[in-house]
Motif scaffolding. Structure first.
Motif, PDB file in Angstrom:
ATOM      1  N   THR A   1       1.192  -0.650  -0.082  1.00 35.56           N
ATOM      2  CA  THR A   1       0.070  -0.167   0.232  1.00 35.56           C
ATOM      3  C   THR A   1       0.278   1.453   0.249  1.00 35.56           C
ATOM      4  OG1 THR A   1      -2.125  -1.134   1.426  1.00 35.56           O
ATOM      5  CG2 THR A   1      -2.108   1.073   1.686  1.00 35.56           C
TER       6      THR A   1
ATOM      7  N   PRO B   1      -3.990   3.228  -7.944  1.00 36.06           N
ATOM      8  CA  PRO B   1      -4.881   2.438  -6.870  1.00 36.06           C
ATOM      9  C   PRO B   1      -3.826   1.421  -6.319  1.00 36.06           C
ATOM     10  CG  PRO B   1      -5.058   2.398  -8.671  1.00 36.06           C
ATOM     11  CD  PRO B   1      -4.211   2.560  -9.518  1.00 36.06           C
TER      12      PRO B   1
ATOM     13  N   VAL C   1      -5.747  -2.745  -4.518  1.00 36.99           N
ATOM     14  CA  VAL C   1      -6.564  -3.480  -4.108  1.00 36.99           C
ATOM     15  C   VAL C   1      -6.376  -4.642  -3.168  1.00 36.99           C
ATOM     16  CG1 VAL C   1      -8.351  -5.079  -4.357  1.00 36.99           C
ATOM     17  CG2 VAL C   1      -7.442  -3.275  -6.082  1.00 36.99           C
TER      18      VAL C   1
ATOM     19  N   SER D   1      -7.501   1.757  -1.996  1.00 35.21           N
ATOM     20  CA  SER D   1      -8.630   2.118  -2.782  1.00 35.21           C
ATOM     21  C   SER D   1      -9.477   1.370  -3.036  1.00 35.21           C
ATOM     22  CB  SER D   1      -7.751   2.025  -4.147  1.00 35.21           C
ATOM     23  OG  SER D   1      -6.282   2.867  -4.587  1.00 35.21           O
ATOM     24  N   THR D   2      -9.614   0.211  -3.021  1.00 34.09           N
ATOM     25  CA  THR D   2     -10.610  -1.196  -2.313  1.00 34.09           C
ATOM     26  C   THR D   2     -10.361  -1.813  -1.502  1.00 34.09           C
ATOM     27  OG1 THR D   2     -11.317  -0.392  -4.338  1.00 34.09           O
ATOM     28  CG2 THR D   2     -11.668  -2.221  -3.327  1.00 34.09           C
TER      29      THR D   2
ATOM     30  N   ILE E   1     -15.129   1.497   6.956  1.00 37.50           N
ATOM     31  CA  ILE E   1     -14.222   1.990   6.227  1.00 37.50           C
ATOM     32  C   ILE E   1     -15.244   2.621   5.555  1.00 37.50           C
ATOM     33  CG2 ILE E   1     -12.881   0.390   4.053  1.00 37.50           C
ATOM     34  CD1 ILE E   1     -11.243   1.311   6.456  1.00 37.50           C
TER      35      ILE E   1
ATOM     36  N   LYS F   1     -18.706   2.680  -0.245  1.00 31.63           N
ATOM     37  CA  LYS F   1     -18.030   1.994  -1.445  1.00 31.63           C
ATOM     38  C   LYS F   1     -16.486   1.734  -1.849  1.00 31.63           C
ATOM     39  CE  LYS F   1     -17.025   6.550  -0.944  1.00 31.63           C
ATOM     40  NZ  LYS F   1     -16.964   8.800  -1.391  1.00 31.63           N
ATOM     41  N   ARG F   2     -16.069   0.914  -1.047  1.00 31.65           N
ATOM     42  CA  ARG F   2     -14.706   1.083  -1.543  1.00 31.65           C
ATOM     43  C   ARG F   2     -14.418  -0.716  -0.673  1.00 31.65           C
ATOM     44  NH1 ARG F   2     -11.302   4.034   2.849  1.00 31.65           N
ATOM     45  NH2 ARG F   2      -9.684   2.771   1.956  1.00 31.65           N
TER      46      ARG F   2
ATOM     47  N   LYS G   1     -15.204  -4.656  -1.578  1.00 36.77           N
ATOM     48  CA  LYS G   1     -16.299  -5.147  -2.024  1.00 36.77           C
ATOM     49  C   LYS G   1     -16.062  -6.439  -1.972  1.00 36.77           C
ATOM     50  CE  LYS G   1     -17.528  -6.548  -6.651  1.00 36.77           C
ATOM     51  NZ  LYS G   1     -18.747  -5.717  -7.106  1.00 36.77           N
TER      52      LYS G   1
ATOM     53  N   GLN H   1     -11.004   0.712 -11.422  1.00 32.24           N
ATOM     54  CA  GLN H   1     -10.110   1.672 -10.303  1.00 32.24           C
ATOM     55  C   GLN H   1      -9.767   2.134 -11.545  1.00 32.24           C
ATOM     56  OE1 GLN H   1      -9.997   1.772  -7.020  1.00 32.24           O
ATOM     57  NE2 GLN H   1     -12.334   0.431  -7.448  1.00 32.24           N
TER      58      GLN H   1
END
Length: 373
Positions: A104, A113, A115, A148-149, A167, A170-171, A173, A372
């Motif tokens: 990260t 980005p 993930v 980012s996600t 968190i 929307k971030r 999944k 992304q």
């Protein structure tokens, strides 16, 4: 074509028998499909990893990469070098948390980005002391804040990320793990008839959190009560010698079989009648998904996303962690009732088709990557 750096960890290099973890298997299974969807993967994976050959023959760029410890911040610069040299557009890691932090920070410096897939959360790690959990969770909040996600592999994980880690939804999944269902041919009632030998198996790394002692001790009780069963242990890892010693101590050496690491797990699962999984820590278990795909009735512990895979009295039973009397009782119901095993078997395969196909998992990851970029 979008270039995605997938950083994949192997089990701890401190041990000679390292085994294979879920993220390794997922990445290996998907490697040949990405280009069909406009994704060019670049794989960062330890050269010592057991699945190295699978990545080598795929023809994708492969880099020997591994962090040396939780505090190997020099690895940030190694990540940055990979990102630059391979013109990476997005980074994807799948744990452990220390690797997620390193990746990260590198992605943020490179302004691309990242993930993160979280198989399980630090708070669920039973190998950490309470103090270490507090410290690691504080550090982990930094990682998750900058990601980012974050991909949760189970509904419980998604809720935890939103409610406890704060968190934004929307971030986060939810993407269930999946397997190639075509590789698994269910026995469809071909298993042991009432009174015949019943094969009870488990596939997992031989580590302290997988519950192998509970597996053997439960089988030992059933064997001593005269049940005609055979245990099948699939996998390897640092605890395998201890588990073999335990089987000797319990006096069931001649009633259990150690298969070791196998490339084609479906062939081994095909010979089972019941899948028994008394693990102490899971996310969304790939081993359970493979058992579902094979159409096996399942007895499992209530950890991670097990209840999103095993539905009580539909395709199996879920017991409290470490509850050997409960494991024994549920296994006994299946051992003594072939009709119940057949009914659970059909439902297991149905659940695999409804929720856990590899194609669905692949398409959802592709959609996430492209959202992304």
């Amino acid at each position: 074509m979008n270039r995605v750096l997938q950083i994949i960890a192997a089990p701890s290099k401190k041990h000679k028998l390292s085994g294979v973890n879920g993220p390794e298997r997922r990445a290996s299974n998907l490697i040949s499909y990405w280009k069909d969807y406009g994704i060019c993967p670049v794989i960062a994976y330890p050269q010592r990893g057991k699945l190295l050959h699978n990545f080598e023959v795929s023809g994708v760029p492969l880099i020997d990469f591994e962090i040396n410890s939780k505090y190997d911040f020099f690895a940030i610069f190694k990540c940055l070098k990979i990102i630059k040299n391979h013109s990476i557009d997005l980074v994807h890691t799948q744990g452990p948390a220390s690797l997620d932090l390193i990746a990260t920070l590198a992605a943020k410096i490179a302004n691309i980005p990242i993930v993160i897939t979280r198989p399980y959360m630090i708070k669920d790690d039973r190998t950490f002391s309470p103090f270490r959990k507090i410290i690691y969770q504080l550090i982990d909040k930094v990682t998750l804040f900058f990601a980012s996600t974050i991909v949760a592999v189970m509904e419980a994980g998604k809720i935890d990320l939103i409610n406890n880690y704060k968190i934004p939804e929307k971030r986060v999944k939810l993407i269930y793990n999946g397997v190639k269902l075509e590789k698994f041919t269910p026995r469809q009632g071909e298993g042991a008839s009432n009174g015949a030998k019943v094969n009870i198996g488990m596939a997992a790394q031989f580590t302290t959190v997988k519950g192998w002692p509970d597996f053997l001790e439960t089988l030992s009780i059933l064997i001593k009560e005269g049940k005609n069963i055979h245990g099948v242990l699939i996998g390897d890892g640092p605890e395998i010698d201890n588990i073999k010693t335990l089987s000797e101590h319990l006096g069931i050496n001649d009633r259990v079989e150690f298969k070791g690491h196998v490339e084609n797990v479906s062939a081994e699962l095909h010979d089972l009648d019941i899948f028994f999984f008394p693990s102490y820590r899971e996310g969304l278990s790939v081993a359970i998904i493979e058992a579902l795909a094979m159409g096996l009735p399942i007895v499992a512990s209530d950890v991670g996303g097990i209840k999103e895979q095993v539905f009580e009295n539909e395709n199996g039973f879920v017991c409290s962690v470490g509850d050997i009397p409960s494991y024994k009782e549920k296994l006994l119901r299946l051992i003594d009732n072939q009709e119940l095993r057949v009914a659970f078997s059909k439902r297991s395969r149905g659940i695999a088709e409804e929720r856990f196909s590899e194609e669905r998992m692949l398409k959802e990851h592709v959609a996430l990557y492209k959202s992304q970029l």
